[in-house]
Write a protein that holds these residues in place. Structure first.
Motif, PDB file in Angstrom:
ATOM      1  N   TYR A  45      47.554  48.612   6.796  1.00  9.35           N
ATOM      2  CA  TYR A  45      47.474  49.955   6.207  1.00  9.35           C
ATOM      3  C   TYR A  45      48.138  49.983   4.827  1.00  9.35           C
ATOM      4  N   ILE A  46      49.330  49.404   4.736  1.00  8.96           N
ATOM      5  CA  ILE A  46      50.065  49.397   3.460  1.00  8.96           C
ATOM      6  C   ILE A  46      49.298  48.592   2.410  1.00  8.96           C
ATOM      7  N   GLY A  47      48.646  47.511   2.865  1.00  4.19           N
ATOM      8  CA  GLY A  47      47.848  46.693   1.953  1.00  4.19           C
ATOM      9  C   GLY A  47      46.628  47.421   1.410  1.00  4.19           C
ATOM     10  N   GLU A  48      46.127  48.378   2.175  1.00  2.00           N
ATOM     11  CA  GLU A  48      44.902  49.092   1.771  1.00  2.00           C
ATOM     12  C   GLU A  48      45.158  50.457   1.158  1.00  2.00           C
ATOM     13  N   ASN A  49      46.389  50.964   1.280  1.00  2.00           N
ATOM     14  CA  ASN A  49      46.672  52.324   0.799  1.00  2.00           C
ATOM     15  C   ASN A  49      47.885  52.351  -0.121  1.00  2.00           C
ATOM     16  N   VAL A  50      47.634  52.718  -1.358  1.00  3.26           N
ATOM     17  CA  VAL A  50      48.703  52.825  -2.347  1.00  3.26           C
ATOM     18  C   VAL A  50      49.635  53.974  -1.953  1.00  3.26           C
ATOM     19  N   ASP A  51      50.908  53.796  -2.228  1.00  4.79           N
ATOM     20  CA  ASP A  51      51.923  54.823  -1.937  1.00  4.79           C
ATOM     21  C   ASP A  51      51.955  55.223  -0.456  1.00  4.79           C
ATOM     22  N   SER A  52      51.930  54.237   0.405  1.00  7.80           N
ATOM     23  CA  SER A  52      52.064  54.503   1.842  1.00  7.80           C
ATOM     24  C   SER A  52      53.487  54.951   2.127  1.00  7.80           C
ATOM     25  N   GLU A  82      58.411  46.045   1.173  1.00  3.89           N
ATOM     26  CA  GLU A  82      59.617  46.569   0.519  1.00  3.89           C
ATOM     27  C   GLU A  82      59.414  48.051   0.270  1.00  3.89           C
ATOM     28  N   SER A  83      60.516  48.765   0.203  1.00  9.83           N
ATOM     29  CA  SER A  83      60.421  50.203  -0.056  1.00  9.83           C
ATOM     30  C   SER A  83      60.673  50.441  -1.535  1.00  9.83           C
ATOM     31  N   TYR A  84      60.140  51.541  -2.036  1.00 11.47           N
ATOM     32  CA  TYR A  84      60.371  51.926  -3.438  1.00 11.47           C
ATOM     33  C   TYR A  84      60.299  53.429  -3.562  1.00 11.47           C
ATOM     34  N   LYS A  90      62.800  61.332  -6.106  1.00 13.78           N
ATOM     35  CA  LYS A  90      63.826  60.462  -5.517  1.00 13.78           C
ATOM     36  C   LYS A  90      63.953  60.647  -3.997  1.00 13.78           C
ATOM     37  N   LYS A  91      63.277  61.666  -3.454  1.00 13.15           N
ATOM     38  CA  LYS A  91      63.389  61.975  -2.037  1.00 13.15           C
ATOM     39  C   LYS A  91      62.467  61.093  -1.189  1.00 13.15           C
ATOM     40  N   GLU A  92      61.241  60.936  -1.664  1.00 13.72           N
ATOM     41  CA  GLU A  92      60.211  60.236  -0.881  1.00 13.72           C
ATOM     42  C   GLU A  92      60.336  58.723  -1.015  1.00 13.72           C
TER      43      GLU A  92
END
Length: 163
Positions: A45-52, A82-84, A90-92
């Motif tokens: 899912y993360i690989g296929e969806n930007v800003d998961s 990794e998270s970003y 700054k919340k999400e």
């Protein structure tokens, strides 16, 4: 409408799905030993969806945000994601694949192509019209189940790939 036929269809869906899962499972587990099925789906899912983010993942997998948080923490620990954050928010917290995560994603994609190739023989015998009828039925049934879910006050968003 013959309810007996309806029962056979539903049992058929279930049987076919369970056979696919068990057949694919061995190969998946062999190729992606260090990940659980849920973790692999998360990577996909993360690989296929930007800003998961946790919310989008939870909606997609019909899971709680808490369950998704556990999975993403494990994936971060394993070095797959990794998270970003975005400078304007700054919340999400969002997730993206690491180099290792991208490798896992590619292996998973390759297996899917292999399974499609294996099953192609059946789909080649079905006409476009028959496929359209089946997709149309799946759409209707999925919408019906969505309505029932809503009636019961369950929070599951429609994520069907039938559109």
């Amino acid at each position: 409408m013959n309810m007996n036929k309806a029962e056979h269809i539903i049992k058929g869906f279930s049987d076919v799905y369970n056979k696919m899962v068990s057949l694919n499972k061995f190969k998946m587990e062999d190729s992606l030993k260090e990940y659980t099925s849920s973790e692999v789906h998360c990577i996909e899912y993360i690989g296929e969806n930007v800003d998961s983010n946790v919310t989008k993942l939870a909606e997609s997998f019909y899971m709680t945000r808490g369950a998704i948080s556990k999975i993403t923490k494990k994936l971060i620990k394993k070095g797959a994601i990794e998270s970003y954050q975005k400078p304007d928010n700054k919340k999400e917290i969002y997730f993206r694949l690491t180099k290792q995560g991208q490798e896992t994603y590619k292996i998973h994609e390759g297996l899917h192509k292999e399974f499609q190739q294996r099953d192609k023989v059946v789909f080649d015998q079905v006409t476009e019209e028959q496929l359209d009828m089946m997709l149309n039925f799946m759409k209707k049934y999925s919408r019906h189940l969505d309505a029932e879910i809503k009636k019961q006050g369950l929070e599951i968003k429609d994520q069907s790939d039938f559109e």
